[in-house]
Design an enzyme around this catalytic site. Structure first.
Site, PDB file in Angstrom:
ATOM      1  N   ARG A 194     -52.726  16.616  10.575  1.00  0.00           N
ATOM      2  CA  ARG A 194     -51.672  16.065   9.722  1.00  0.00           C
ATOM      3  C   ARG A 194     -50.491  17.032   9.670  1.00  0.00           C
ATOM      4  NH1 ARG A 194     -55.407  15.284   4.638  1.00  0.00           N
ATOM      5  NH2 ARG A 194     -56.966  16.296   5.966  1.00  0.00           N
ATOM      6  N   GLU A 245     -67.504  22.604  -3.387  1.00  0.00           N
ATOM      7  CA  GLU A 245     -67.140  21.332  -3.992  1.00  0.00           C
ATOM      8  C   GLU A 245     -68.371  20.523  -4.384  1.00  0.00           C
ATOM      9  OE1 GLU A 245     -63.153  20.146  -1.549  1.00  0.00           O
ATOM     10  OE2 GLU A 245     -64.917  20.745  -0.390  1.00  0.00           O
TER      11      GLU A 245
END
Length: 395
Positions: free
Chosen positions: A240, A378
């Site tokens: 990206r 996470e």
């Protein structure tokens, strides 16, 4: 045994971890695994808390053609291995939009709302939601909790979340959300344990992996992030582009006659380190390469990270600490060194021996800014949130 299953679904892989819950509500990691190569060469690999392989199996592409099939296989294996289904399942969901500022039990209405956010995270959201649907079909009674990458940033001041566009768009939800919030929330908690004085101050956290962003923490709370409305903004990533003039998108649509889907595919799959180097999206390959294009991509990456650090320091009115985390941040000392060398004007000085060894503290004794490497987790953050919801009886 009470347990929490944590699911993190990607485009071609299903990562999962299983945590036990003891009588004191302490969670311990029991299993960590993934089923990758979905639709091509599926392979299940599971390790226990000591890293020992407890399951390894290959499948045909027809057996695991999508994430729903992967979830069914993982669920069946888990029940066979531990004897009972998990007590609850926690999911990483990338985009929570304007409605969800905390972990939420998934019901039919929540699922419909989250599906409407797919255009804002087309690379992640559909895959995050697929296992939720699969489990709801198989076990509608099982509590599932959506934990959002956007939630930790929802306390930003309005000036930080706005775009300079008409008010009506902001009311519709066109605003800067920020992502990687589960990682930043975990780091904020770890700092209270490993560096309590620093945790009270102004800290820049650099989550550098395949996806990258940076966050400004003041007293452990997010006040600014490099990512915005979608996970395309901010730093250059594996595939990206990061920050991009909106005029480039207009040019692609008007002058190159690309349709919206083609532009979307380009921005999510063919830009970033992959597009700039023309070699790979994997930072490890670029670091090891002698190709001049790889050198340019790495230089660009470091340049943008250091620029973002300066902007975040400005947002906080100074900086007391810099934390590197995630795959690149934790494991690439050359990237950390290059970033810090561009930030010496902030009073940062690296200890090269500590940096090569991985830290946790990698700044010199003379450095005015403390620099740390702190591994993120996470999945543990998701497990903690899921347990908290179970104990509140909010399901």
């Amino acid at each position: 045994m009470d347990s929490i299953l944590v699911v993190n679904a990607g485009s071609s892989s299903l990562k999962f971890q299983l945590f036990s819950i003891d009588e004191r509500d302490t969670i311990e990691r029991l299993l960590k695994g993934q089923l990758d190569g979905i639709g091509t060469r599926p392979r299940l690999m599971v390790r226990d808390a000591r890293g020992q392989v407890v399951a390894e199996k290959a499948f045909s592409a027809d057996e695991v053609e999508d994430l729903a099939a992967a979830q069914d296989i993982v669920g069946t294996w888990l029940v066979g291995h531990i004897g009972t289904p998990p007590t609850a399942v926690g999911h990483r969901v990338v985009h929570g939009g304007p409605l969800y500022s905390e972990p939420t039990v998934v019901d039919d209405q929540v699922l419909v709302t989250l599906e409407k956010l797919i255009p804002l995270a087309p690379l992640h959201q559909p895959n995050n939601l697929a296992p939720i649907r699969s489990i709801r079909r198989q076990r509608p009674d099982l509590t599932q909790v959506a934990c959002f990458d956007t939630a930790f940033h929802r306390g930003h001041p309005e000036v930080a979340d706005r775009f300079a566009i008409p008010e009506a768009f902001y009311r519709e939800g066109v605003r800067r959300y920020g992502f990687h919030g589960l990682s930043y929330e975990y780091i904020a908690g770890r700092l209270r344990e490993v560096a309590p004085d620093l945790a009270k101050g102004r800290v820049i956290v650099a989550h550098l992996g395949s996806g990258c962003s940076m966050c400004a923490l003041v007293g452990g709370r997010s006040v600014e992030s490099t990512m915005g409305f979608t996970a395309l903004d901010g730093l250059p990533m594996g595939t990206r582009p990061g920050q991009l003039d909106a005029g480039v998108v207009l040019y692609l649509l008007a002058e190159k006659q690309m349709d919206v889907k083609a532009v979307e595919h380009l921005l999510y799959h063919d830009c970033g380190m992959k597009g700039l180097s023309g070699i790979s999206s994997d930072m490890r390959e670029l670091i090891a390469s002698s190709d001049e294009r790889a050198r340019l991509a790495l230089e660009y990456f470091v340049y943008r990270v250091s620029m973002a650090a300066g902007a975040l320091a400005a947002a906080m009115g100074g900086v007391d600490g810099l934390v590197f985390t995630a795959g690149v941040g934790e494991n690439a000392p050359s990237i950390r060194q290059a970033v810090v060398e561009r930030l010496t004007w902030l009073g940062i000085e690296l200890d090269p021996i500590a940096n090569a060894g991985g830290g946790p503290r990698i700044s010199s004794a003379r450095s005015r800014v403390t620099v740390l490497t702190v591994p993120t987790d996470e999945e543990r953050m998701i497990a903690n949130h899921t347990l908290a919801i179970l104990r509140r009886g909010a399901c």
